[in-house]
Design an enzyme around this catalytic site. Sequence first.
Site, PDB file in Angstrom:
ATOM      1  N   GLY A  11       0.932  -1.351   0.093  1.00 19.94           N
ATOM      2  CA  GLY A  11      -0.006   0.097  -0.045  1.00 19.94           C
ATOM      3  C   GLY A  11       0.829   1.329   0.026  1.00 19.94           C
ATOM      4  O   GLY A  11       0.682   2.081   0.676  1.00 19.94           O
ATOM      5  N   SER A 140      -4.767   0.691  13.678  1.00 13.65           N
ATOM      6  CA  SER A 140      -5.587   1.993  13.867  1.00 13.65           C
ATOM      7  C   SER A 140      -6.126   1.914  15.211  1.00 13.65           C
ATOM      8  O   SER A 140      -6.442   1.266  15.869  1.00 13.65           O
ATOM      9  CB  SER A 140      -6.663   1.753  12.655  1.00 13.65           C
ATOM     10  OG  SER A 140      -7.300   3.067  12.762  1.00 13.65           O
ATOM     11  N   TYR A 152     -13.611  -2.317   9.320  1.00 15.56           N
ATOM     12  CA  TYR A 152     -12.404  -1.827   9.636  1.00 15.56           C
ATOM     13  C   TYR A 152     -11.988  -1.995  10.981  1.00 15.56           C
ATOM     14  O   TYR A 152     -10.763  -2.642  11.153  1.00 15.56           O
ATOM     15  CB  TYR A 152     -12.616  -0.536   8.935  1.00 15.56           C
ATOM     16  CG  TYR A 152     -11.192   0.402   9.073  1.00 15.56           C
ATOM     17  CD1 TYR A 152     -10.229   0.363   7.966  1.00 15.56           C
ATOM     18  CD2 TYR A 152     -10.582   1.247  10.085  1.00 15.56           C
ATOM     19  CE1 TYR A 152      -9.122   0.838   8.000  1.00 15.56           C
ATOM     20  CE2 TYR A 152      -9.641   1.735  10.294  1.00 15.56           C
ATOM     21  CZ  TYR A 152      -8.791   1.849   8.960  1.00 15.56           C
ATOM     22  OH  TYR A 152      -7.680   2.448   8.986  1.00 15.56           O
ATOM     23  N   LYS A 156      -8.647  -4.376  11.940  1.00 10.92           N
ATOM     24  CA  LYS A 156      -7.483  -3.589  12.613  1.00 10.92           C
ATOM     25  C   LYS A 156      -7.356  -4.319  14.101  1.00 10.92           C
ATOM     26  O   LYS A 156      -6.011  -4.390  14.395  1.00 10.92           O
ATOM     27  CB  LYS A 156      -7.738  -2.045  12.583  1.00 10.92           C
ATOM     28  CG  LYS A 156      -7.778  -1.422  11.606  1.00 10.92           C
ATOM     29  CD  LYS A 156      -6.379  -1.480  10.503  1.00 10.92           C
ATOM     30  CE  LYS A 156      -6.035  -0.672   9.688  1.00 10.92           C
ATOM     31  NZ  LYS A 156      -4.970  -1.033   8.773  1.00 10.92           N
TER      32      LYS A 156
END
Length: 251
Positions: A11, A140, A152, A156
Site C-alpha cells: 500500500g 488503527s 475496518y 485492525k
Amino acid sequence: MTDKRTALVTGAARGIGAAVAQRLAADGMNVAVLDLDESACEQTVSTISAAGGRAIAVGADVSDEDQVASAVDRIDEELGAPTVLVNNAGILRDNLLFKMSLSDWRQVMEVHLAGAFLMTRAVQGHMVSAKYGRIVSMSSTAALGNRGQANYSSAKAGLQGLTKTLAIELGKFGITANSIAPGFIKTDMTAATAARMGMEFEELIASGAAQIPVARVGQPEDVAHVASFLCSEGAGFVSGQAIYVAGGPVC
C-alpha cells in the site's frame, strides 16, 4: 546484489505507505514499493531514486495468494531477500451495521487481514534463513471501535492479535513483529471518511485537532518515524507491541 536490507512496504503508492517507504530508503534500505496498481507506485519510487535510494515498483493484490508469491519472488531476485515487511495495504468500505453488505465486510477483511497474513507467510522463510526480520503491521485507533466501521475496526483489531502471535512464533529466529495504530492522519483515506460523513475535509481536520492533546492532526511522516525505529537493528528487543501514534493517550 547488495548487503543492504531489503524492505517490502504494501500500500505504498501514497499516504502512510509512501512515507514509510521513503523513510526506510533514507535509512539505507532497498525498498519494494508495492500496491495494487504498479504504475501508481512510480511517484514513490521516483522520490526515493531522486534522493539516492534504490526502489522498485511492484503491482500485486495482497489478498491473492499467487500474486503475493510472485511479488516476493520478484523482489528477492531484483533487490534481495526481503527481511523487513510493512503491512500497510488497506481499503475502506464504511457503513453502519444495518447497511453493511457481506461484500463490504469480506473485502476489508481480505485486504487488511488476509493480506497481512499472506505477505507475512510469504516472506517469513527469507527472514528465518537470515536469522533476522522486522514485521510491522498498520493497525488503527479504530481497533478500539468506531462508528460506521465494524469491518475496518475488526480487521485492525485482528492485526494486533496476528502481531502478538507472530512475535511469539518467530522471536527465536531473530524476527520481531509489532503493530502501529495511527489516530487521525491526514491522508486520502481520511478525506474519504470526511466525504462519507458529509463534511468538508478541512472541517474534519479542525474538529479532529481540537480533540487531540498535541493540538494537530498527524501527518504520514509521524507514522513513518515510528516505523523506522521498529524496522531498525536497534529495535530487536521490542516485539508484540501495538504502538498508538495518535497525539495523546488512547483508551
